[in-house]
Design a protein around this motif. Structure first.
Motif, mmCIF file in Angstrom:
data_model
loop_
_atom_site.group_PDB
_atom_site.id
_atom_site.type_symbol
_atom_site.label_atom_id
_atom_site.label_comp_id
_atom_site.label_asym_id
_atom_site.label_seq_id
_atom_site.Cartn_x
_atom_site.Cartn_y
_atom_site.Cartn_z
ATOM 1 N N CYS A 10 -8.870 30.542 -66.043
ATOM 2 C CA CYS A 10 -9.712 31.573 -65.407
ATOM 3 C C CYS A 10 -10.348 31.039 -64.128
ATOM 4 C CB CYS A 10 -10.813 32.019 -66.367
ATOM 5 S SG CYS A 10 -10.190 32.972 -67.758
ATOM 6 N N ARG A 11 -10.860 29.821 -64.203
ATOM 7 C CA ARG A 11 -11.535 29.270 -63.015
ATOM 8 C C ARG A 11 -10.573 29.157 -61.849
ATOM 9 N NH1 ARG A 11 -14.471 26.456 -66.173
ATOM 10 N NH2 ARG A 11 -12.835 24.883 -66.200
ATOM 11 N N LYS A 12 -9.303 28.857 -62.159
ATOM 12 C CA LYS A 12 -8.316 28.736 -61.067
ATOM 13 C C LYS A 12 -7.990 30.091 -60.461
ATOM 14 C CE LYS A 12 -6.224 24.475 -62.702
ATOM 15 N NZ LYS A 12 -5.798 24.244 -64.085
ATOM 16 N N ILE A 13 -7.772 31.085 -61.316
ATOM 17 C CA ILE A 13 -7.304 32.363 -60.765
ATOM 18 C C ILE A 13 -8.455 33.282 -60.357
ATOM 19 C CG2 ILE A 13 -5.137 32.249 -62.066
ATOM 20 C CD1 ILE A 13 -6.260 34.410 -63.926
ATOM 21 N N ALA A 14 -9.660 32.985 -60.823
ATOM 22 C CA ALA A 14 -10.814 33.853 -60.491
ATOM 23 C C ALA A 14 -12.062 32.986 -60.351
ATOM 24 C CB ALA A 14 -11.005 34.923 -61.562
ATOM 25 N N PRO A 15 -12.111 32.201 -59.293
ATOM 26 C CA PRO A 15 -13.229 31.247 -59.166
ATOM 27 C C PRO A 15 -14.589 31.913 -58.979
ATOM 28 C CG PRO A 15 -11.801 31.193 -57.220
ATOM 29 C CD PRO A 15 -11.105 32.048 -58.225
ATOM 30 N N ASP A 16 -14.600 33.207 -58.746
ATOM 31 C CA ASP A 16 -15.885 33.920 -58.595
ATOM 32 C C ASP A 16 -16.483 34.334 -59.932
ATOM 33 O OD1 ASP A 16 -13.550 35.629 -58.739
ATOM 34 O OD2 ASP A 16 -14.889 37.330 -58.387
ATOM 35 N N LEU A 17 -15.736 34.167 -61.031
ATOM 36 C CA LEU A 17 -16.247 34.603 -62.337
ATOM 37 C C LEU A 17 -16.768 33.404 -63.118
ATOM 38 C CD1 LEU A 17 -13.431 37.118 -63.416
ATOM 39 C CD2 LEU A 17 -15.571 37.582 -62.195
#
Lengths: 307, 307
Positions: free
Chosen positions: B192-199
């Motif tokens: 998740c952190r890789k594909i959506a670092p804003d979450l």
């Protein structure tokens, strides 16, 4: 009694007694709020019970006590109302509507009684019209409890005014086919039968007035002195012309249920909240159980493989 | 951590900890239903927690277990599913949707656990899209718990697929500003952190696996072996790059809360249901309390004159 088609919605079926949400679902949400009534519809109970009082400007509103209780209402500035609070009959609808009833006051005995009761970010006392408009879109049956004011200067006038206002609201909303006219004031039920003979009448009773009982409220109620009856309660309700008898659950016996049924009456007990008491009422073959915890009653029925 | 604006909705405020409804409000209504989430919005809790699993045809759905549990689901003909039931990963969405989850099965231990849980006349497993569309119209913050399938043939593929599906759904619904990506599977949070670092990412932990504890579920979970950690749990979450640590409430200490806060983490404990435990968590200064009984937590806070 078969002329009252409404009674089908209040009579026990093969799946056991009907479930009625007391003042909405008081164990779950603040009492007599649209949110509480909507919760009852969501969970598919059979009926809701709520209370009608008149404001100074004669708007029928859905609130339990004749005084707006400082245990559950804050004024427009967010301060709890004084205790005792103002009489609803001396407040305008606008005054009443300014108050917030979204959270009970945990500094009071009442506010500490329902420890799972959620708060509402804000909630207002609904008008009878608002509750009936909601009900018209639901499939709920309705116990409309009329609370005549014990301090009204002319009780006959008070009864006529309230009965007429409630009947008019019921007809306007188109819910007459799902309403029971419900009161501790047996006198107003006489008036209802005269002006709306198509609506069944439902007689509340609470005889012993034990101050230790949860049924006891600080609020005064217009009601006959049932300790002076010379016949059984079911017989008195039948003689008065009623279709339903609604005893306090600690005061009803198996023999009385059978007598009431033999007289053609339905029996709904209030307010039944503990698992033990709920099961006792189911075993007694009541038609309906009025409860602050409709989910708990549903659970008791589901454990018996009923509805 | 200040780049994650979402955290404002999960951090304790002057009014005490945030209240989060576990699987909706499981003590009040059947778990992971739109009705349960709507109840949380009605009562103004801060956030909801729910679980995402993928169907055979790769529809993200909101359901807790990897098998559709016979304790809470009936088939289209009204019969309880077998136990163990079918794996969600082997059911099409259409198959799943035919099942009714409106009432728990009182013949099972699970079905008897929440004795105030109301029934719903009928309820279906919602899709993630449906829950997020509801959330978009609310002001609720969301713990989106991703439940990777322990039986998936390729765990890296499973994690990528689920993370991508959930992130896409969150963006489509426009709720990224109120979401925390939440999992026991610390590996999917890396994805998740890789594909959506804003979450922000939220790390669940449950170390001891005591079979007597209510936390225990028959369902298997993808998770690291936390008994092998060579550092504290808060340190491990911080090192992994997380923003929130979500321990089982019986496993969190005051020292760990302080350590987590010093590391810049928020702390949300699950699933806190008794008045005693709720008060203990409030006293420990947690950021949030995840509960099956949000009204009960509100009551505890109101008794302290908090929110």
């Amino acid at each position: 009694m078969s002329q009252f088609l409404q009674l089908a919605g209040f009579r026990a079926g093969p799946d056991g007694p009907r479930v009625s949400g007391h003042r909405g679902a008081r164990g779950v949400l603040p009492e007599n709020t649209l949110e509480g009534f909507a919760f009852c519809q969501t969970i598919g109970v059979d009926s809701i019970e709520f209370d009608v009082v008149m404001t100074k400007d004669r708007v029928p509103v859905v609130v339990h006590n004749h005084t707006l209780d400082g245990s559950l209402a804050r004024d427009a500035s967010g301060l709890w109302l004084p205790d005792p609070g103002p009489r609803v009959a001396e407040m305008t609808f606008q005054d009443l509507r300014a108050c917030d009833i979204g959270a009970a006051n945990r500094a009071t005995e009442y506010g500490r009684r329902y420890s799972d009761q959620a708060r509402l970010p804000s909630a207002r006392v609904p008008t009878l019209d608002e509750v009936l408009a909601f009900a018209a879109k639901s499939d709920l049956y309705l116990f409309v409890e009329m609370k005549t004011d014990p301090d009204a200067p002319d009780m006959e006038q008070e009864r006529r005014d309230m009965a007429q206002a409630v009947v008019a609201a019921v007809r306007k909303a188109g819910v007459a086919n799902r309403v029971a006219m419900h009161s501790f004031d047996w006198g107003i039920l006489d008036v209802c039968r005269k002006i709306a003979p198509d609506l069944p009448t439902s007689y509340l009773s609470y005889v012993t007035k034990n101050p230790q009982e949860e049924a006891q409220s600080a609020d005064r109620t217009v009601e006959p002195d049932l300790t002076q009856l010379t016949m059984s309660l079911p017989q008195a309700v039948a003689d008065a012309g009623g279709q339903m008898w609604c005893p306090f659950f600690m005061e009803v016996t198996q023999e009385q249920v059978e007598e009431a049924h033999a007289l053609g009456l339905l029996v709904n007990a209030w307010t039944v909240n503990s698992v033990r008491d709920i099961n006792r009422m189911i075993d007694m073959g009541l038609d309906g159980i009025v409860t602050d915890f409709p989910g708990r009653v549903q659970d008791c029925l589901l454990r018996r493989n009923l509805k």
